[in-house]
Each structure stands twice: as structure tokens, then as C-alpha cells.
Design a protein around this motif. Sequence first.
Motif, PDB file in Angstrom:
ATOM      1  N   GLU A   4      34.855  45.168  29.129  1.00  0.00           N
ATOM      2  CA  GLU A   4      35.415  46.104  30.109  1.00  0.00           C
ATOM      3  C   GLU A   4      35.074  45.659  31.535  1.00  0.00           C
ATOM      4  O   GLU A   4      35.913  45.701  32.434  1.00  0.00           O
ATOM      5  N   ALA A   5      33.832  45.230  31.741  1.00  0.00           N
ATOM      6  CA  ALA A   5      33.421  44.761  33.061  1.00  0.00           C
ATOM      7  C   ALA A   5      34.229  43.539  33.471  1.00  0.00           C
ATOM      8  O   ALA A   5      34.681  43.423  34.626  1.00  0.00           O
ATOM      9  N   ALA A   6      34.423  42.619  32.536  1.00  0.00           N
ATOM     10  CA  ALA A   6      35.184  41.410  32.838  1.00  0.00           C
ATOM     11  C   ALA A   6      36.628  41.735  33.201  1.00  0.00           C
ATOM     12  O   ALA A   6      37.198  41.147  34.133  1.00  0.00           O
ATOM     13  N   ALA A   7      37.214  42.683  32.488  1.00  0.00           N
ATOM     14  CA  ALA A   7      38.605  43.054  32.744  1.00  0.00           C
ATOM     15  C   ALA A   7      38.793  43.678  34.126  1.00  0.00           C
ATOM     16  O   ALA A   7      39.890  43.642  34.690  1.00  0.00           O
ATOM     17  N   GLY A   8      37.722  44.231  34.681  1.00  0.00           N
ATOM     18  CA  GLY A   8      37.809  44.880  35.978  1.00  0.00           C
ATOM     19  C   GLY A   8      37.675  43.945  37.159  1.00  0.00           C
ATOM     20  O   GLY A   8      37.832  44.370  38.316  1.00  0.00           O
ATOM     21  N   VAL A   9      37.391  42.666  36.909  1.00  0.00           N
ATOM     22  CA  VAL A   9      37.244  41.697  37.999  1.00  0.00           C
ATOM     23  C   VAL A   9      38.609  41.068  38.276  1.00  0.00           C
ATOM     24  O   VAL A   9      39.225  40.508  37.374  1.00  0.00           O
ATOM     25  N   PRO A  10      39.094  41.142  39.513  1.00  0.00           N
ATOM     26  CA  PRO A  10      40.408  40.581  39.835  1.00  0.00           C
ATOM     27  C   PRO A  10      40.467  39.077  39.613  1.00  0.00           C
ATOM     28  O   PRO A  10      39.467  38.374  39.741  1.00  0.00           O
ATOM     29  N   GLY A  11      41.635  38.590  39.267  1.00  0.00           N
ATOM     30  CA  GLY A  11      41.847  37.146  39.184  1.00  0.00           C
ATOM     31  C   GLY A  11      42.088  36.606  37.800  1.00  0.00           C
ATOM     32  O   GLY A  11      42.662  35.528  37.635  1.00  0.00           O
ATOM     33  N   GLY A  12      41.637  37.310  36.767  1.00  0.00           N
ATOM     34  CA  GLY A  12      41.939  36.913  35.399  1.00  0.00           C
ATOM     35  C   GLY A  12      41.187  35.712  34.880  1.00  0.00           C
ATOM     36  O   GLY A  12      41.533  35.164  33.835  1.00  0.00           O
ATOM     37  N   ARG A  13      40.139  35.246  35.590  1.00  0.00           N
ATOM     38  CA  ARG A  13      39.382  34.084  35.127  1.00  0.00           C
ATOM     39  C   ARG A  13      37.999  34.481  34.624  1.00  0.00           C
ATOM     40  O   ARG A  13      37.078  33.656  34.597  1.00  0.00           O
ATOM     41  N   VAL A  14      37.850  35.744  34.227  1.00  0.00           N
ATOM     42  CA  VAL A  14      36.550  36.258  33.794  1.00  0.00           C
ATOM     43  C   VAL A  14      36.653  36.801  32.380  1.00  0.00           C
ATOM     44  O   VAL A  14      37.573  37.552  32.060  1.00  0.00           O
ATOM     45  N   THR A  15      35.707  36.416  31.524  1.00  0.00           N
ATOM     46  CA  THR A  15      35.636  36.957  30.174  1.00  0.00           C
ATOM     47  C   THR A  15      34.232  37.510  29.942  1.00  0.00           C
ATOM     48  O   THR A  15      33.275  37.103  30.588  1.00  0.00           O
ATOM     49  N   GLY A  16      34.138  38.443  29.010  1.00  0.00           N
ATOM     50  CA  GLY A  16      32.853  39.068  28.705  1.00  0.00           C
ATOM     51  C   GLY A  16      32.459  38.864  27.263  1.00  0.00           C
ATOM     52  O   GLY A  16      33.302  38.956  26.363  1.00  0.00           O
ATOM     53  N   VAL A  17      31.183  38.564  27.041  1.00  0.00           N
ATOM     54  CA  VAL A  17      30.678  38.378  25.686  1.00  0.00           C
ATOM     55  C   VAL A  17      29.339  39.102  25.547  1.00  0.00           C
ATOM     56  O   VAL A  17      28.645  39.350  26.534  1.00  0.00           O
TER      57      VAL A  17
END
Length: 245
Positions: A45-58
Motif C-alpha cells: 500500500e505504501a509503495a502504491a502511494g508513491v508517484p511515478g510507478g517505480r516503487v514496489t513493496g515487499v
Amino acid sequence: MTDLTDKVAIVTGGTRGIGLATVTALAEAGATVVLTGRDEAVAKEAAAGVPGGRVTGVALDVTDSAAVSSTIRAVAKEHGRLDVVVANAGVLEGALVGMMKDDLVERMLSTNVAGTLYTVQAAARAMMRKKTGSIVLLASIAGEQGSAGQSAYAASKAGVTAIAKSTAKELGRYGIRVNAVAPGVIDTAMTAAMGEEAIAANVEQTPLGRLGSPEDVAKAIRFLAGDEAAFVTGQVLGVDGGLVL
């Protein structure tokens, strides 16, 4: 602004506060970022909230050395490289020295010291092949100057400073830089638990007259991560507004 285009970064403890601000700062500079948190759903969820689309969360528990190793190795394999690792995951609990419980001491040391060591070790292994990389650790003004009621926390963060300085000496031959930032009192959920009076007292002792923001720390980390700091290693950069505890 530091250019991190085509760089791959990992930020542990990246779901909120300084960690999330760092993820955002690195992504804004062009990096592909993997953030970690104990809870997979929260991390995604945190990753999805970062603009730009180059972030993933694990999901990752930094006290689990095997998990740290496999996660960092998997990121490096997936992207073909690993350029930046920010060991941000940590915990803060206060207690007077005469009232500290064993489990509090264990949490401070296992997360802040052992977890940081595991992260640096795994990052170094992944970066050695390319003979380049930047590792940034989260120390603290408490680890530099001490803080009443936070003996275990201060000790753990002093350990982080020692890790940065020692591993910088070891890893320089491989082109890997290791530095730390030492935040002062930063406006986060952790700080809010201090109470209004304690926060006001710290602001009064800070020459710049305010709390730091997570973004203040994130910008310092971004600098240390990038090529502008190419000849900087083994350093602890205070981000504290001039505060003397």
C-alpha cells in the motif's frame, strides 16, 4: 537535485516516516525503489502511494538474517544490479536505566544493531560483483550524544555509527561507500509519543527553532546515495538543526 536515473535502491522500514520520505526522494530522483516493511499489505500500500510507478513493496523482518539475505539477493537478481541500500528499519522505546526490561533491550539490539548488520552484509555481497554501491544507515543524535531515558536506544544507535565507520573501511576497496545520517528530533509518529512538553523543550534547544521533517532527512540520504557524494564514505551526517541534547 541528485540524479539517480537507472539506479536500483532498497529502503528497509520504508512504509512511513523517514523511510517513506526516503523512498519518495529516491524515486523522484529517478531510482527504481523497493521498500520493505514487516507487513506485506502495508508495504504494498505504501509503495502504491508513491508517484511515478517505480516503487514496489515487499515484506521483510530485518531481524531474520536469512530473509534479509534472500530479499536483497532477489532484488539484485531481478534488476541485474543494486546501487543503493538504505538501512532505515529500527525501533525506539524509552525507559529509565533502572526500569529497563530484558525484552526492551533485546528489541533495541536485535532490530537496530543486528538488523542493520544483516542488511549491510547482504548489500555488500550484492554490490561486490559490480564494485560499486552506496549504503546509508540510520544513526541518531542520541547515539552521538546520549539521551536520558533512552540508554538502550542510544547504545543501539551508537552501534549503528560504529557499523558505518567499520564497514566503510572494509568495503572501500570494492568501490562501496558506507555512510550514516544522525537525525535529531524529527516530526514523526515516534516523536509524537514524546508528548507536547518534551517536544517543545527540544524545539527550544534547537538553534533552527523547529522540529526536523522526514523530508529533511531524506534529502541528506539522497545526497549520500548519489554520485555527488562519490568521495564521501565512513561519515555520519547530522540532520538535527544544531540540537545539542
